[in-house]
Write a protein that holds these residues in place. Structure first.
Motif, PDB file in Angstrom:
ATOM      1  N   LYS A 161      10.494  18.524 -11.368  1.00 57.99           N
ATOM      2  CA  LYS A 161      11.374  17.395 -10.558  1.00 57.99           C
ATOM      3  C   LYS A 161      10.660  16.063 -10.336  1.00 57.99           C
ATOM      4  N   GLY A 162      11.388  15.082 -10.305  1.00 60.66           N
ATOM      5  CA  GLY A 162      10.622  13.926  -9.953  1.00 60.66           C
ATOM      6  C   GLY A 162      10.497  13.809  -8.321  1.00 60.66           C
ATOM      7  N   LEU A 163       9.345  13.040  -7.904  1.00 59.82           N
ATOM      8  CA  LEU A 163       8.943  12.816  -6.733  1.00 59.82           C
ATOM      9  C   LEU A 163       9.977  11.576  -6.108  1.00 59.82           C
ATOM     10  N   LEU A 164      10.046  11.614  -4.642  1.00 65.12           N
ATOM     11  CA  LEU A 164      10.661  10.570  -4.005  1.00 65.12           C
ATOM     12  C   LEU A 164       9.593   9.963  -3.175  1.00 65.12           C
ATOM     13  N   ILE A 165       9.174   8.669  -3.589  1.00 61.22           N
ATOM     14  CA  ILE A 165       7.898   8.073  -3.123  1.00 61.22           C
ATOM     15  C   ILE A 165       8.600   6.713  -2.203  1.00 61.22           C
ATOM     16  N   VAL A 166       8.271   7.122  -0.814  1.00 61.19           N
ATOM     17  CA  VAL A 166       8.823   6.217  -0.018  1.00 61.19           C
ATOM     18  C   VAL A 166       7.724   5.269   0.426  1.00 61.19           C
ATOM     19  N   LEU A 167       7.668   3.860  -0.002  1.00 63.14           N
ATOM     20  CA  LEU A 167       6.680   3.007   0.348  1.00 63.14           C
ATOM     21  C   LEU A 167       7.253   2.120   1.634  1.00 63.14           C
ATOM     22  N   SER A 168       6.594   2.185   2.519  1.00 62.97           N
ATOM     23  CA  SER A 168       7.193   1.572   3.669  1.00 62.97           C
ATOM     24  C   SER A 168       5.905   0.838   4.614  1.00 62.97           C
ATOM     25  N   GLY A 169       6.249   0.158   5.584  1.00 63.15           N
ATOM     26  CA  GLY A 169       5.351  -0.674   6.354  1.00 63.15           C
ATOM     27  C   GLY A 169       6.008  -1.773   7.030  1.00 63.15           C
ATOM     28  N   PRO A 170       5.035  -2.373   8.248  1.00 62.12           N
ATOM     29  CA  PRO A 170       5.711  -3.543   8.888  1.00 62.12           C
ATOM     30  C   PRO A 170       6.239  -4.548   7.961  1.00 62.12           C
ATOM     31  N   SER A 171       7.135  -5.535   8.443  1.00 58.75           N
ATOM     32  CA  SER A 171       7.519  -6.835   7.833  1.00 58.75           C
ATOM     33  C   SER A 171       6.354  -7.729   7.702  1.00 58.75           C
ATOM     34  N   GLY A 172       6.113  -8.359   6.290  1.00 57.62           N
ATOM     35  CA  GLY A 172       5.154  -9.154   6.285  1.00 57.62           C
ATOM     36  C   GLY A 172       3.895  -8.425   5.572  1.00 57.62           C
ATOM     37  N   VAL A 173       3.885  -6.994   5.485  1.00 58.75           N
ATOM     38  CA  VAL A 173       2.528  -6.598   5.239  1.00 58.75           C
ATOM     39  C   VAL A 173       2.466  -6.670   3.731  1.00 58.75           C
ATOM     40  N   GLY A 174       3.717  -6.769   2.781  1.00 57.20           N
ATOM     41  CA  GLY A 174       3.493  -7.180   1.539  1.00 57.20           C
ATOM     42  C   GLY A 174       3.914  -6.077   0.619  1.00 57.20           C
ATOM     43  N   LYS A 175       4.979  -5.420   1.246  1.00 57.79           N
ATOM     44  CA  LYS A 175       5.660  -4.039   0.416  1.00 57.79           C
ATOM     45  C   LYS A 175       6.010  -4.839  -1.143  1.00 57.79           C
ATOM     46  N   GLY A 176       6.736  -5.736  -0.797  1.00 58.39           N
ATOM     47  CA  GLY A 176       7.599  -6.221  -2.213  1.00 58.39           C
ATOM     48  C   GLY A 176       6.379  -6.779  -3.177  1.00 58.39           C
ATOM     49  N   THR A 177       5.523  -7.558  -2.727  1.00 62.25           N
ATOM     50  CA  THR A 177       4.411  -7.873  -3.676  1.00 62.25           C
ATOM     51  C   THR A 177       3.644  -6.767  -4.035  1.00 62.25           C
ATOM     52  N   VAL A 178       3.344  -5.658  -3.456  1.00 66.13           N
ATOM     53  CA  VAL A 178       2.602  -4.557  -3.997  1.00 66.13           C
ATOM     54  C   VAL A 178       3.647  -3.662  -4.895  1.00 66.13           C
ATOM     55  N   ARG A 179       4.688  -3.552  -4.605  1.00 63.85           N
ATOM     56  CA  ARG A 179       5.881  -2.809  -5.225  1.00 63.85           C
ATOM     57  C   ARG A 179       5.880  -3.694  -6.814  1.00 63.85           C
ATOM     58  N   LYS A 180       5.890  -4.796  -6.838  1.00 59.81           N
ATOM     59  CA  LYS A 180       6.058  -5.667  -8.145  1.00 59.81           C
ATOM     60  C   LYS A 180       5.015  -5.523  -8.845  1.00 59.81           C
ATOM     61  N   ALA A 181       3.606  -5.518  -8.336  1.00 56.17           N
ATOM     62  CA  ALA A 181       2.620  -5.615  -9.237  1.00 56.17           C
ATOM     63  C   ALA A 181       2.481  -3.958  -9.656  1.00 56.17           C
ATOM     64  N   LEU A 182       2.595  -2.989  -8.895  1.00 55.72           N
ATOM     65  CA  LEU A 182       2.791  -1.769  -9.415  1.00 55.72           C
ATOM     66  C   LEU A 182       3.653  -1.476 -10.600  1.00 55.72           C
ATOM     67  N   PHE A 183       4.890  -2.158 -10.613  1.00 56.93           N
ATOM     68  CA  PHE A 183       5.825  -1.996 -11.683  1.00 56.93           C
ATOM     69  C   PHE A 183       5.233  -2.743 -12.952  1.00 56.93           C
ATOM     70  N   GLU A 184       4.449  -3.748 -12.687  1.00 58.06           N
ATOM     71  CA  GLU A 184       4.200  -4.837 -13.668  1.00 58.06           C
ATOM     72  C   GLU A 184       3.194  -4.194 -14.678  1.00 58.06           C
ATOM     73  N   GLN A 185       2.371  -2.963 -14.236  1.00 58.80           N
ATOM     74  CA  GLN A 185       1.318  -2.402 -14.850  1.00 58.80           C
ATOM     75  C   GLN A 185       1.820  -1.830 -15.830  1.00 58.80           C
TER      76      GLN A 185
END
Length: 205
Positions: free
Chosen positions: A4-28
């Protein structure tokens, strides 16, 4: 037997760069995660696309989804709702794919209660000063909103104990590599593998 797949929760304070890291992760090229797009009532930022970055809904539409129980989690943050559609997450995990949720800290707390087996990763800033610089550099926030976000961020950093791992976002590429290493290790965790073999052995009886 399919794992079964994992549920990976990526979280953190506003401004930390969650969206930037997530986009970079998926562009690999070798990334095999599925991204669960969140729903929000906040207006799109420049360059954001509906159905790609978020599903943008009105407040009325969002509140209807809450009443219908269609959200895995939701939170109101700085005057706007954010939430995760539940059906997509469950279906993707059952198909053996890892699902990444990029959500606010409040939402992560709700998911932890419903999915205790999830993998919870807290994305942290190198320092509070760096966090402030990132929020200011967006150029989309008023001075009052910057102060509010920083105060909220301090509270969110204090909630780090809710998470399994902490990844410091000092450099985006390094943060991505750390996240991928954590996921790889989690797939080998004894508790997860043992569950799969236990079912296999029970099927042979």
């Amino acid at each position: 037997m399919k794992e079964k797949g994992l549920l990976i929760v990526l979280s953190g304070p506003s401004g930390v760069g969650k969206g930037t890291v997530r986009k970079a992760l998926f562009e690999q090229e070798n990334t095999q995660f599925e991204y669960s797009i969140s729903i929000t009532t906040r207006p799109p930022r420049e360059g954001e696309v509906d159905g790609v970055d978020y599903f943008f809904k009105t407040r009325e539409e969002f509140e209807r989804l809450i009443k219908e129980g269609k959200l895995l989690e939701y939170a109101e943050y700085v005057g706007n709702y954010y939430g995760t559609p539940v059906d997509y997450v469950k279906e993707t995990m059952d198909a053996g794919k890892d699902v990444v949720l990029e959500i606010e800290v409040q939402g992560a707390k709700q998911v932890r209660e419903k999915f205790p087996d999830g993998l919870f990763i807290f994305l942290a800033p190198p320092s509070l000063e760096e966090l402030k610089n990132r929020i200011v550099s967006r150029g989309t926030e008023t001075e009052e909103l910057i102060i509010n976000r920083l105060e909220e961020a301090k509270k969110e950093i204090e909630m780090m104990d809710l998470y399994d791992y902490v990844v410091v976002n000092d450099q985006v590429e390094l943060a991505c590599e750390r996240i991928k290493a954590i996921v790889k290790a989690e797939h080998c965790r004894r508790e997860r593998v043992a569950k799969m073999y236990k079912k296999m052995l029970e099927g042979e009886k």
